[in-house]
Write an enzyme that holds these catalytic residues in place. Structure first.
Site, PDB file in Angstrom:
ATOM      1  CB  CYS A  78      43.339  72.787 -14.576  1.00  0.00           C
ATOM      2  SG  CYS A  78      42.388  73.490 -15.799  1.00  0.00           S
ATOM      3  CB  CYS A 232      38.072  79.190 -13.636  1.00  0.00           C
ATOM      4  SG  CYS A 232      39.064  78.515 -12.318  1.00  0.00           S
TER       5      CYS A 232
END
Length: 296
Positions: A78, A232
């Site tokens: 992430c 993202c």
């Protein structure tokens, strides 16, 4: 009582991606999927990704991170969350440890990532090398060229979306390149169907991308295990890699997401760098009531 009860957390975001950072160094506590779901369901600790910081595993690293999605599943990467952890480990009074030149080496189940401060509220993450072979992404069947794989949405003779690129940045991504604004596609409907498509044995993040110039991309993302998201980081990285492989852009681009902009560079040494902001919204403690009745 859950060992997570009353634990302090930081509420942050990176380009709109909601992040909760939880420091479990010095303990043997592991977050169970049901506990992650409970934390995500609470208004005070809602997240797109939960970044759990553990003691380092590999010598020479600063910490080990476990990354949880809202559905309790784990992810190997992430980028936005990693920037937030970088801020926490360098600047938060309760978490900070000495670091050389504002640089950290962090580890996830997908490998090592390096974080470096650029400004007070901007960090660069070396996301490592993209994985481009079908069995590394992974895909359920062989594709000799992952620049385009056989997958489409809609009628065979007039598909809505077709032929995505496939890339892994520690988690699998499928990127559909389109000519019109990504906002005109119903990604909230399409995303969950494609995320769980049989071609993706580990599910996938689904992106719709419009290349607007040789160094700018507009992007919308359905995030595996989290749903529609404002940003993202790994999807931005995967999209730049995919677009560069298709010669749509050079090896660097600014990626515009609903929550903000990220700068991505796919270097000649094959490493992908992501630079973007971090924002600290506040802190809190996990209420014992969140975990009442959970069996993990």
């Amino acid at each position: 009582m859950s060992p997570l009860a009353n634990r302090r957390f930081l509420k942050m975001h990176g380009a709109g991606n909601a992040i909760v950072v939880l420091d479990l160094r010095g303990t043997s506590i592991r977050v169970a999927p049901a506990e992650a779901r409970a934390i995500a369901a609470d208004a005070h600790s809602r997240f797109d990704q939960l970044m759990v910081v553990h003691d380092p595993v590999t010598p020479g690293t600063d910490a080990f991170m476990r990354i949880y999605n809202t559905d309790g599943s784990e992810s190997g990467a992430c980028g936005n969350g990693t920037r937030c952890v970088g801020y926490a480990l360098l600047d938060d009074p309760a978490m900070a440890r000495p670091a050389e030149n504002g640089c950290l080496t962090l580890e996830t189940k997908a490998g090592l990532v390096a974080v470096k401060r650029v400004t007070d509220r901007s960090f660069t993450v070396d996301m490592g090398q993209p994985r481009l072979r079908w069995d590394e992404i992974p895909l359920a069947e062989p594709f000799p060229d992952t620049r385009r794989i056989e997958l489409q949405v809609g009628p065979i003779d007039d598909p809505i979306l077709h032929s995505p690129a496939a890339v892994s940045m520690g988690n699998p991504h499928a990127i559909f390149f389109v000519e019109r604004d990504p906002d005109t596609f119903d990604l909230g409907r399409i995303g969950p169907l494609l995320e769980a498509h049989p071609i993706f044995p580990e599910r996938a993040n689904i992106s719709i991308a419009q290349v607007t110039s040789r160094d700018t991309i507009k992007l919308r993302v359905w995030e595996r295990g989290a749903g529609l998201t404002l940003a993202c980081g790994t999807a931005a990285c995967a999209t730049v890699v995919a677009a560069a492989r298709l010669r749509m852009i050079g090896r660097a681009a600014r990626v515009a997401l609903p929550g903000g902009e990220l700068s991505i560079e796919w270097r000649a040494d094959d490493h992908v760098l992501m630079t973007g902001p971090v924002f600290l919204e506040g802190e809190g403690s996990l209420s014992p009531d969140l975990f009442a009745g959970l069996d993990g």
